[in-house]
Each structure stands twice: as C-alpha cells, then as structure tokens.
Design a protein around this motif. Structure first.
Motif, PDB file in Angstrom:
ATOM      1  N   HIS A  27       0.819  -1.208   0.000  1.00  0.00           N
ATOM      2  CA  HIS A  27       0.000   0.000   0.000  1.00  0.00           C
ATOM      3  C   HIS A  27       0.853   1.259   0.000  1.00  0.00           C
ATOM      4  CE1 HIS A  27      -3.513   2.334   2.122  1.00  0.00           C
ATOM      5  NE2 HIS A  27      -3.251   2.784   0.915  1.00  0.00           N
ATOM      6  N   ARG A  28       1.896   1.270   0.816  1.00  0.00           N
ATOM      7  CA  ARG A  28       2.717   2.471   0.965  1.00  0.00           C
ATOM      8  C   ARG A  28       3.830   2.563  -0.080  1.00  0.00           C
ATOM      9  NH1 ARG A  28       1.062   4.911   5.480  1.00  0.00           N
ATOM     10  NH2 ARG A  28       0.412   3.667   7.262  1.00  0.00           N
ATOM     11  N   GLY A  29       3.930   1.569  -0.942  1.00  0.00           N
ATOM     12  CA  GLY A  29       4.954   1.610  -1.980  1.00  0.00           C
ATOM     13  C   GLY A  29       6.331   1.204  -1.507  1.00  0.00           C
ATOM     14  N   PHE A 204       5.067  11.655  10.786  1.00  0.00           N
ATOM     15  CA  PHE A 204       6.001  10.571  10.486  1.00  0.00           C
ATOM     16  C   PHE A 204       5.734  10.010   9.088  1.00  0.00           C
ATOM     17  CE2 PHE A 204       6.792   5.917  10.744  1.00  0.00           C
ATOM     18  CZ  PHE A 204       8.166   5.962  10.863  1.00  0.00           C
ATOM     19  N   ILE A 205       4.472   9.761   8.789  1.00  0.00           N
ATOM     20  CA  ILE A 205       4.103   9.255   7.475  1.00  0.00           C
ATOM     21  C   ILE A 205       4.429  10.290   6.396  1.00  0.00           C
ATOM     22  CG2 ILE A 205       2.150   8.586   6.011  1.00  0.00           C
ATOM     23  CD1 ILE A 205       3.060   6.468   8.035  1.00  0.00           C
ATOM     24  N   GLU A 206       4.154  11.551   6.684  1.00  0.00           N
ATOM     25  CA  GLU A 206       4.422  12.615   5.714  1.00  0.00           C
ATOM     26  C   GLU A 206       5.917  12.775   5.465  1.00  0.00           C
ATOM     27  OE1 GLU A 206       3.127  15.696   3.084  1.00  0.00           O
ATOM     28  OE2 GLU A 206       2.135  14.011   4.057  1.00  0.00           O
ATOM     29  N   ALA A 207       6.734  12.607   6.505  1.00  0.00           N
ATOM     30  CA  ALA A 207       8.187  12.761   6.356  1.00  0.00           C
ATOM     31  C   ALA A 207       8.754  11.671   5.459  1.00  0.00           C
ATOM     32  CB  ALA A 207       8.871  12.731   7.716  1.00  0.00           C
ATOM     33  N   GLY A 208       8.213  10.466   5.580  1.00  0.00           N
ATOM     34  CA  GLY A 208       8.604   9.384   4.685  1.00  0.00           C
ATOM     35  C   GLY A 208       9.777   8.555   5.169  1.00  0.00           C
ATOM     36  N   ALA A 209       9.697   7.279   4.882  1.00  0.00           N
ATOM     37  CA  ALA A 209      10.783   6.347   5.187  1.00  0.00           C
ATOM     38  C   ALA A 209      11.662   6.201   3.943  1.00  0.00           C
ATOM     39  CB  ALA A 209      10.175   4.991   5.556  1.00  0.00           C
ATOM     40  N   PRO A 210      12.925   5.819   4.080  1.00  0.00           N
ATOM     41  CA  PRO A 210      13.600   5.483   5.335  1.00  0.00           C
ATOM     42  C   PRO A 210      14.357   6.656   5.941  1.00  0.00           C
ATOM     43  CG  PRO A 210      14.969   4.809   3.514  1.00  0.00           C
ATOM     44  CD  PRO A 210      13.745   5.444   2.893  1.00  0.00           C
ATOM     45  N   GLU A 211      14.180   7.866   5.380  1.00  0.00           N
ATOM     46  CA  GLU A 211      14.937   9.019   5.858  1.00  0.00           C
ATOM     47  C   GLU A 211      14.667   9.315   7.336  1.00  0.00           C
ATOM     48  OE1 GLU A 211      13.137   8.980   3.146  1.00  0.00           O
ATOM     49  OE2 GLU A 211      14.650   9.080   1.562  1.00  0.00           O
ATOM     50  N   VAL A 212      13.435   9.115   7.777  1.00  0.00           N
ATOM     51  CA  VAL A 212      13.066   9.392   9.169  1.00  0.00           C
ATOM     52  C   VAL A 212      12.585   8.114   9.824  1.00  0.00           C
ATOM     53  CG1 VAL A 212      11.482  10.642  10.680  1.00  0.00           C
ATOM     54  CG2 VAL A 212      12.483  11.792   8.693  1.00  0.00           C
ATOM     55  N   ARG A 213      13.268   7.708  10.882  1.00  0.00           N
ATOM     56  CA  ARG A 213      12.855   6.527  11.644  1.00  0.00           C
ATOM     57  C   ARG A 213      12.225   6.916  12.973  1.00  0.00           C
ATOM     58  NH1 ARG A 213      14.948   1.625  10.079  1.00  0.00           N
ATOM     59  NH2 ARG A 213      14.767   0.845  12.216  1.00  0.00           N
ATOM     60  N   ALA A 377       6.861  -2.236  10.593  1.00  0.00           N
ATOM     61  CA  ALA A 377       7.173  -2.918   9.332  1.00  0.00           C
ATOM     62  C   ALA A 377       7.653  -1.954   8.248  1.00  0.00           C
ATOM     63  CB  ALA A 377       5.941  -3.667   8.836  1.00  0.00           C
ATOM     64  N   LEU A 378       7.164  -0.708   8.293  1.00  0.00           N
ATOM     65  CA  LEU A 378       7.540   0.248   7.273  1.00  0.00           C
ATOM     66  C   LEU A 378       9.018   0.561   7.305  1.00  0.00           C
ATOM     67  CD1 LEU A 378       4.659   2.845   7.549  1.00  0.00           C
ATOM     68  CD2 LEU A 378       4.807   0.850   6.103  1.00  0.00           C
TER      69      LEU A 378
END
Length: 380
Positions: A27-29, A204-213, A377-378
C-alpha cells in the motif's frame, strides 16, 4: 472479499500479522515484489510466496509482469493492491475544534471540515457533533453508511485501551469510551488514540521512510501535547501519558493550568495563543528549551512543532527554533514546523483508519473497537 487465514492460536496470529504487513508495505509503496517483501519482513521466499498467493486468490492483491524496459534477466512481477470498494473516516477532537475527513481506502480524501467547539465541556456532546459531521459528509457524496469500513478518532487526552483518562479534572471525559459514544454501526471499526500520538504519526508518514525513523512531535495551541515515534512505532508509555510535556513546570510561570496546578507549560502556551507578541516569544522559548532537552535524551531524526501556533505563527516558531538550537546536542536532530500544519492529527487518524479498513478486509471476525496495532514494518 474477506480473507480467511488458516491456523489457530499463535500460528493464526502470526499469519494475520504477516498478511497485514504485506498489504501495508505494498500500500505504501515500500515493496512491489516478492523479493522486496522477503527482504523487509525477514521471511523465507516460500512463506512470502504462500501469503501473496492467498491474497491474490482472495482478491486483495494483483501481480503483473514488469514492463520490458524494467526487466533485467528473468522476468519479474509487480504487486499492486486491488481497488477496494469501501470508505474511511477520521475525527480530530482538539480542545477548541472538531475536524472530520472522509476518503477511500487508497488515501484519497473527498471531504474535510473543521469547526470551532469547546470539546472539554463533554465527550458525549462533542462526539455527537462529530457523528453528525461525518454522516453529513457521507450523504453529500452519496456514500452508503454501510460502506464505511473504519474511523480513526483523536482526543486531546491520554487513552488507555479504549478509555479516555485525562490528567486533572475534566468532567464528562474521564472514563469516556469514544468508540461506543460515537454510535457508528458495529461493522465499522473505530480506532481511538491521543491527538498528539496521531499527530506524530501523521507527520512521520508525511516525512517518509527510510529518511526518518524516529521523531518528536509537539502540538501547541490551546494547550500543549506531545507524541513520540521511535523506530517506526508510536511510543505511548505504560500508562498512556508519554509525551505529555504540557505539564512540565516552567520556572517563573504563575499561571494556573487546567490540571489544577500552576506554572505548567500548557498554561503558558494557552495564554500566549490569545496574548501579545511578547507572551508569544516567551512561550516559544519555553517550548523550544523543553524540546531541546527531550531531543538530547531521545536522539530522534526530526523534531516537529505543530498545532495552531506551530503551523501559523512565525514568531512563535522562530522563538522555539532559536531556543532549541542553543543546545549543542539537540541540534543533531532537525527542527521544523509541521509539514501538515494543523492537520497532522487528522491525517494520522485517517491513515490509521485506512490501515484498519484493509485489516478488516483481510482478517476474520475483527473486533470493531480494538486499538490499532502500531507497526514498525515500514522501517524494517
């Protein structure tokens, strides 16, 4: 179509968790192939292949061959979520507002409203208004109420289990169970959490992974609330009060707080929200100093200042940023105003409702009023 995961007890729980994780990553790509899933989740290729095959057979995932220009050697297949018929909602109850949004299970918002209200005056009344706003939005867009799969709800107080437990005396809220008071059909899953926790999740979701944990989020406006995301998981603490920095004592402050004490950061910021530029600077400096100390202890990637003041008052944000930056250790974490402005908590609630809607589609006999499962998991 409802999934029916085989197995019993711990085995069934593990299979259900794996299915949810697969759906969320696609879902989140974060994952588009079976190889991606195996690497991120840490399961064998055969275990991932079995889960994917089940989800494809049950109409939740599709696989298609990659475009010719994407192929390298052996042809690969890409995973996608099937367009799923269903809708989700989000309700954000702040001390002075009620906000509602409605959208589909693919993060497309079709309606959003925000109205002033003194929410502290009672849970039943505030949730009744939220219910009316939500159902009106569904009616405006011709959405059948039976197609509402899940609703995320934020409240400006600690939440333990399904129950609100305010700090101090807040009549009408202590012991309130929003999932029941909201009065939605039993088939609609209701996820309830603290506003700042879901504000932290939204950012957190807006900042995006994996740059922000990991990040620290603070909402400042008519009061102060904080939330922590650590390694991709909301950290609420044993008693649900992690991040309640509003009741940190500020030296020299004599203002009375809603909790009954004097000198709380919450009282200082609340007064500044209706005060002059000087009080705004004082409150900004105080919250910046508190954030610097927390950042030195937690060591996050990001420190986010949101809420009505953090998203709309440059003087307040500048004062907080300057005070925060005066501490050497804290400067290792980036300080920023909320990317989502005053919508952080609402978006966090919407995101969690979306994930729960997919879980309801995937899991047998879901509890419609359970707490949402925070997943790392993300960022595995």
């Amino acid at each position: 179509m409802r999934c029916h995961a085989p197995g019993h007890g711990k085995e069934r729980d593990l299979q259900s968790t794996t299915r949810r994780t697969v759906l969320e990553l696609v879902h989140r790509g974060r994952a588009s192939t079976r190889r991606d899933l195996s690497r991120i989740i840490g399961l064998s290729r055969s275990a991932v292949a079995q889960t994917v095959a089940e989800l494809v057979a049950e109409g939740l995932l599709t696989e298609h061959t990659a475009d010719r220009e994407e192929r390298r050697g052996r042809p690969s297949t890409k995973l996608r979520l099937v367009r799923h018929r269903g809708w989700v909602g989000a309700i954000d109850l702040g001390h002075r507002h009620v906000a509602v949004s409605v959208g589909d299970m693919h993060h497309n918002v079709i309606d959003e409203q925000r109205v002033p209200r003194r929410v502290d005056q009672g849970a039943r009344e505030a949730l009744s208004q939220a219910h009316t706003m939500l159902t009106d939005a569904l009616d405006r867009h011709g959405v059948h109420r039976g197609d509402l799969r899940a609703v995320g709800v934020t409240v400006p107080f600690p939440v333990i289990g399904h129950t609100v437990r305010p700090i101090g005396n807040v009549p009408g809220w202590d012991g309130a169970r929003p999932s029941e008071l909201l009065g939605l059909p039993s088939a609609t899953a209701v996820i309830v959490d603290n506003s700042s926790d879901l504000g932290a999740w939204g950012e957190f979701i807006e900042a995006g992974a994996p740059e922000v944990r990991s990040l620290i989020y603070v909402s400042a406006g008519d009061g102060v609330g904080g939330g922590l995301v650590i390694n991709g998981q909301i950290f609420s603490g044993t008693h649900g009060i992690s991040g309640e920095i509003g009741h940190v004592r500020v030296p020299g402050c004599r203002l009375r707080c809603r909790c009954g004490r004097t000198g709380c950061l919450d009282a200082l910021v609340s007064a500044a929200s209706t005060g002059n530029a000087r009080s705004m600077r004082t409150a900004g400096e105080a919250i910046g100093m508190v954030l610097a100390q927390i950042a030195s202890f937690v060591d996050p990637d990001l420190v986010v200042l949101g809420g009505s003041l953090g998203s709309s008052n440059p003087e307040f944000v500048r004062s907080a940023s300057d005070a925060y930056g005066s501490h050497e250790l804290s400067r290792r974490a980036t300080f920023t105003a909320a990317r989502l402005g005053a919508r952080s908590a609402l978006w966090g609630a919407f995101d969690r409702a979306t994930q729960e809607a997919w879980a309801v589609a995937c899991l047998p006999s879901p509890d419609p009023h359970r707490q949402w499962v925070r997943t790392a998991a993300l960022h595995a």
